[in-house]
Design a protein around this motif. Structure first.
Motif, PDB file in Angstrom:
ATOM      1  N   ARG A 191      41.213  51.559  47.482  1.00 57.08           N
ATOM      2  CA  ARG A 191      41.735  50.492  46.635  1.00 57.08           C
ATOM      3  C   ARG A 191      40.618  49.496  46.346  1.00 57.08           C
ATOM      4  NH1 ARG A 191      46.434  47.302  48.426  1.00 57.08           N
ATOM      5  NH2 ARG A 191      46.676  46.966  46.191  1.00 57.08           N
ATOM      6  N   ILE A 192      40.415  49.226  45.072  1.00 56.00           N
ATOM      7  CA  ILE A 192      39.363  48.305  44.637  1.00 56.00           C
ATOM      8  C   ILE A 192      39.989  47.196  43.806  1.00 56.00           C
ATOM      9  CG2 ILE A 192      37.283  48.073  43.201  1.00 56.00           C
ATOM     10  CD1 ILE A 192      36.543  50.914  43.946  1.00 56.00           C
ATOM     11  N   LEU A 193      39.583  45.965  44.087  1.00 54.84           N
ATOM     12  CA  LEU A 193      40.009  44.818  43.288  1.00 54.84           C
ATOM     13  C   LEU A 193      38.827  44.317  42.481  1.00 54.84           C
ATOM     14  CD1 LEU A 193      42.056  42.587  42.521  1.00 54.84           C
ATOM     15  CD2 LEU A 193      41.248  41.288  44.517  1.00 54.84           C
ATOM     16  N   ILE A 194      38.984  44.284  41.153  1.00 60.55           N
ATOM     17  CA  ILE A 194      37.958  43.744  40.268  1.00 60.55           C
ATOM     18  C   ILE A 194      38.356  42.319  39.885  1.00 60.55           C
ATOM     19  CG2 ILE A 194      36.835  43.961  38.010  1.00 60.55           C
ATOM     20  CD1 ILE A 194      37.324  46.979  38.182  1.00 60.55           C
ATOM     21  N   ILE A 195      37.490  41.355  40.195  1.00 62.32           N
ATOM     22  CA  ILE A 195      37.720  39.952  39.829  1.00 62.32           C
ATOM     23  C   ILE A 195      36.653  39.599  38.804  1.00 62.32           C
ATOM     24  CG2 ILE A 195      38.048  37.605  40.686  1.00 62.32           C
ATOM     25  CD1 ILE A 195      38.387  38.809  43.504  1.00 62.32           C
ATOM     26  N   GLU A 196      37.009  39.654  37.537  1.00 64.03           N
ATOM     27  CA  GLU A 196      36.044  39.552  36.443  1.00 64.03           C
ATOM     28  C   GLU A 196      36.743  38.955  35.231  1.00 64.03           C
ATOM     29  OE1 GLU A 196      33.453  39.218  34.033  1.00 64.03           O
ATOM     30  OE2 GLU A 196      32.534  40.481  35.594  1.00 64.03           O
ATOM     31  N   ASP A 197      36.182  37.846  34.681  1.00 63.44           N
ATOM     32  CA  ASP A 197      36.844  37.184  33.561  1.00 63.44           C
ATOM     33  C   ASP A 197      36.462  37.770  32.205  1.00 63.44           C
ATOM     34  OD1 ASP A 197      34.254  36.150  33.743  1.00 63.44           O
ATOM     35  OD2 ASP A 197      34.827  34.234  32.862  1.00 63.44           O
ATOM     36  N   GLU A 198      35.438  38.613  32.136  1.00 62.52           N
ATOM     37  CA  GLU A 198      35.121  39.309  30.888  1.00 62.52           C
ATOM     38  C   GLU A 198      36.066  40.506  30.786  1.00 62.52           C
ATOM     39  OE1 GLU A 198      31.005  40.191  30.036  1.00 62.52           O
ATOM     40  OE2 GLU A 198      30.362  38.623  31.417  1.00 62.52           O
TER      41      GLU A 198
ATOM     42  N   GLY B 236      42.162  35.878  42.310  1.00 62.30           N
ATOM     43  CA  GLY B 236      41.443  36.908  43.045  1.00 62.30           C
ATOM     44  C   GLY B 236      41.465  36.656  44.540  1.00 62.30           C
ATOM     45  N   LEU B 237      41.265  35.398  44.929  1.00 65.34           N
ATOM     46  CA  LEU B 237      41.306  35.051  46.347  1.00 65.34           C
ATOM     47  C   LEU B 237      42.697  35.321  46.927  1.00 65.34           C
ATOM     48  CD1 LEU B 237      40.083  33.783  48.894  1.00 65.34           C
ATOM     49  CD2 LEU B 237      40.710  31.529  47.971  1.00 65.34           C
ATOM     50  N   HIS B 238      43.733  34.967  46.163  1.00 69.45           N
ATOM     51  CA  HIS B 238      45.095  35.211  46.617  1.00 69.45           C
ATOM     52  C   HIS B 238      45.343  36.701  46.798  1.00 69.45           C
ATOM     53  CE1 HIS B 238      49.475  34.934  46.920  1.00 69.45           C
ATOM     54  NE2 HIS B 238      49.535  35.888  46.007  1.00 69.45           N
TER      55      HIS B 238
ATOM     56  N   SER C  84      46.656  41.335  50.057  1.00 68.99           N
ATOM     57  CA  SER C  84      46.738  42.795  50.001  1.00 68.99           C
ATOM     58  C   SER C  84      45.479  43.415  50.590  1.00 68.99           C
ATOM     59  CB  SER C  84      46.901  43.262  48.542  1.00 68.99           C
ATOM     60  OG  SER C  84      48.059  42.699  47.961  1.00 68.99           O
ATOM     61  N   PRO C  85      45.616  44.556  51.288  1.00 64.86           N
ATOM     62  CA  PRO C  85      44.429  45.214  51.846  1.00 64.86           C
ATOM     63  C   PRO C  85      43.673  46.004  50.775  1.00 64.86           C
ATOM     64  CG  PRO C  85      46.400  46.462  52.400  1.00 64.86           C
ATOM     65  CD  PRO C  85      46.869  45.229  51.677  1.00 64.86           C
ATOM     66  N   TYR C  86      42.419  45.676  50.589  1.00 63.74           N
ATOM     67  CA  TYR C  86      41.550  46.413  49.665  1.00 63.74           C
ATOM     68  C   TYR C  86      40.383  47.013  50.433  1.00 63.74           C
ATOM     69  CZ  TYR C  86      44.043  44.508  45.654  1.00 63.74           C
ATOM     70  OH  TYR C  86      45.022  44.206  44.735  1.00 63.74           O
ATOM     71  N   ASP C  87      39.857  48.104  49.904  1.00 59.31           N
ATOM     72  CA  ASP C  87      38.683  48.739  50.516  1.00 59.31           C
ATOM     73  C   ASP C  87      37.385  48.140  50.011  1.00 59.31           C
ATOM     74  OD1 ASP C  87      40.003  50.884  52.115  1.00 59.31           O
ATOM     75  OD2 ASP C  87      40.751  51.460  50.141  1.00 59.31           O
TER      76      ASP C  87
ATOM     77  N   CYS D 139      34.119  34.361  47.919  1.00 58.47           N
ATOM     78  CA  CYS D 139      33.506  35.147  48.990  1.00 58.47           C
ATOM     79  C   CYS D 139      33.473  34.350  50.293  1.00 58.47           C
ATOM     80  CB  CYS D 139      32.098  35.562  48.576  1.00 58.47           C
ATOM     81  SG  CYS D 139      31.251  36.613  49.774  1.00 58.47           S
ATOM     82  N   SER D 140      33.041  33.101  50.202  1.00 60.40           N
ATOM     83  CA  SER D 140      32.938  32.256  51.385  1.00 60.40           C
ATOM     84  C   SER D 140      34.299  32.052  52.040  1.00 60.40           C
ATOM     85  CB  SER D 140      32.325  30.910  51.004  1.00 60.40           C
ATOM     86  OG  SER D 140      32.180  30.085  52.127  1.00 60.40           O
ATOM     87  N   ALA D 141      35.339  31.855  51.213  1.00 59.31           N
ATOM     88  CA  ALA D 141      36.688  31.629  51.746  1.00 59.31           C
ATOM     89  C   ALA D 141      37.210  32.871  52.453  1.00 59.31           C
ATOM     90  CB  ALA D 141      37.636  31.219  50.624  1.00 59.31           C
ATOM     91  N   LEU D 142      36.954  34.055  51.892  1.00 60.34           N
ATOM     92  CA  LEU D 142      37.399  35.300  52.519  1.00 60.34           C
ATOM     93  C   LEU D 142      36.712  35.509  53.863  1.00 60.34           C
ATOM     94  CD1 LEU D 142      37.502  37.662  49.408  1.00 60.34           C
ATOM     95  CD2 LEU D 142      39.467  36.902  50.760  1.00 60.34           C
ATOM     96  N   ARG D 143      35.408  35.263  53.899  1.00 58.92           N
ATOM     97  CA  ARG D 143      34.671  35.458  55.156  1.00 58.92           C
ATOM     98  C   ARG D 143      35.118  34.435  56.211  1.00 58.92           C
ATOM     99  NH1 ARG D 143      34.115  40.064  53.376  1.00 58.92           N
ATOM    100  NH2 ARG D 143      32.112  40.839  52.602  1.00 58.92           N
ATOM    101  N   ALA D 144      35.375  33.209  55.778  1.00 60.11           N
ATOM    102  CA  ALA D 144      35.824  32.182  56.728  1.00 60.11           C
ATOM    103  C   ALA D 144      37.178  32.540  57.332  1.00 60.11           C
ATOM    104  CB  ALA D 144      35.901  30.825  56.027  1.00 60.11           C
ATOM    105  N   ALA D 145      37.985  33.292  56.564  1.00 57.59           N
ATOM    106  CA  ALA D 145      39.304  33.709  57.048  1.00 57.59           C
ATOM    107  C   ALA D 145      39.233  34.997  57.861  1.00 57.59           C
ATOM    108  CB  ALA D 145      40.248  33.892  55.866  1.00 57.59           C
ATOM    109  N   GLY D 146      38.017  35.537  58.050  1.00 57.31           N
ATOM    110  CA  GLY D 146      37.861  36.751  58.840  1.00 57.31           C
ATOM    111  C   GLY D 146      38.049  38.035  58.067  1.00 57.31           C
ATOM    112  N   ASN D 147      38.105  37.959  56.744  1.00 59.46           N
ATOM    113  CA  ASN D 147      38.264  39.152  55.909  1.00 59.46           C
ATOM    114  C   ASN D 147      36.894  39.801  55.707  1.00 59.46           C
ATOM    115  OD1 ASN D 147      38.711  41.033  53.800  1.00 59.46           O
ATOM    116  ND2 ASN D 147      40.413  39.809  53.018  1.00 59.46           N
ATOM    117  N   ASP D 148      36.726  41.043  56.216  1.00 55.92           N
ATOM    118  CA  ASP D 148      35.422  41.703  56.146  1.00 55.92           C
ATOM    119  C   ASP D 148      35.351  42.778  55.069  1.00 55.92           C
ATOM    120  OD1 ASP D 148      37.078  43.585  57.246  1.00 55.92           O
ATOM    121  OD2 ASP D 148      35.743  44.121  58.919  1.00 55.92           O
ATOM    122  N   VAL D 149      36.243  42.703  54.060  1.00 57.33           N
ATOM    123  CA  VAL D 149      36.212  43.682  52.981  1.00 57.33           C
ATOM    124  C   VAL D 149      34.823  43.688  52.325  1.00 57.33           C
ATOM    125  CG1 VAL D 149      37.075  41.990  51.296  1.00 57.33           C
ATOM    126  CG2 VAL D 149      37.353  44.428  50.849  1.00 57.33           C
ATOM    127  N   PRO D 150      34.254  44.874  52.035  1.00 58.74           N
ATOM    128  CA  PRO D 150      32.958  44.914  51.342  1.00 58.74           C
ATOM    129  C   PRO D 150      33.057  44.241  49.971  1.00 58.74           C
ATOM    130  CG  PRO D 150      33.455  47.059  52.286  1.00 58.74           C
ATOM    131  CD  PRO D 150      34.693  46.229  52.437  1.00 58.74           C
TER     132      PRO D 150
END
Length: 252
Positions: free
Chosen positions: A20-27, A54-56, A61-64, A81-92
């Motif tokens: 599962r991949i999440l694309i966060i892109e405004d274009e 995107g952060l929500h 949801s779990p993404y790879d 990115c910083s918010a995800l890492r601070a919350a312990g989310n290690d998704v690549p």
């Protein structure tokens, strides 16, 4: 109210449990093009166009893997990115940006991104980076299989090709074209599909460039391996299994 999520599902025949991949892109044009290409590769893809959304999504949801643009409305990619890492989310996280400079790259990696790609980029390079990140996480074995078709072996993880046990040297573009064909061996792959997956999204040159690379593959490999289906595209032939000799009992 949160904006709607553009949800994409894997094409028919894709693995039952795709990455599962999440694309966060405004274009939006770029985001849709990326989603189409990744779905064709067997991934399940969601797309959002706002940093807060995107952060929500990434938090709930779990993404790879995340493909994360830096310049986003609502919240920029660095903060996401910083918010995800601070919350312990290690998704690549693979960061995308139109900027170019060592400071931007360092800032992205310092906030916890795993890799960084500057626009404009080649789709081939993007997919290679995604596969590398998934393999690095110990989950990428299914994303890069070894295809064996008779005397032809294509290792998409090591990016090596063998014909009758002899290694065949291919350029990056030649390999990318072959990868599109071998991944759908026995099916017709259109010239437009190859262009979308191998060349840059902004490519507006002669579409006959595909014929040039197919001709090069035929010279380096067995020419009969790749058939032209007039008006439709190209098909990498699957070897036919040898006929089993009839036993005396069956002949009675």
């Amino acid at each position: 109210m949160r904006p709607p999520v553009a949800r994409h599902h894997p094409a028919r025949g894709a693995p039952r449990r795709p990455f599962r991949i999440l694309i966060i892109e405004d274009e939006k044009r770029l985001a849709v093009s990326l989603a189409k290409g990744l779905i064709a590769q067997g991934y399940a893809v969601d797309v959002v166009h706002d940093g807060l959304e995107g952060l929500h999504r990434a938090s709930e949801s779990p993404y790879d893997l995340l493909v994360l643009d830096i310049m986003l409305p609502g919240m920029n990619g660095y903060r996401v990115c910083s918010a995800l890492r601070a919350a312990g989310n290690d998704v690549p996280i693979l960061m995308l940006t139109a900027k170019d400079g060592e400071y931007d790259e360092a800032e992205g990696l310092d906030t916890g991104a795993d890799d960084y790609l500057t626009k404009p980029f080649s789709y081939v390079v993007l997919v290679a980076r995604i596969k590398a990140l998934l393999r690095r996480r110990g989950q990428g074995a299914g994303a890069s299989p070894v295809h064996v078709l008779g005397e032809l072996k294509v290792d998409t993880a090591a990016r090596r090709v063998f014909l009758r046990d002899d290694e065949v040297a291919l350029t990056a573009k030649e390999f990318a074209v072959l990868e599109q064909l071998v991944g759908r061996a026995g099916e017709v792959v259109s010239k437009a599909e190859i262009l979308d997956h191998v060349w840059d999204f902004a490519y507006d040159g002669d579409p006959n460039i595909v014929e040039v690379y197919v001709s090069a593959l035929r010279r380096k490999l067995d020419a009969a391996l790749i058939r032209t289906v007039r008006g439709a595209g190209y098909r990498l032939e699957r070897p036919q299994p040898p006929e089993r000799p009839q036993t005396p009992e069956a002949a009675r």
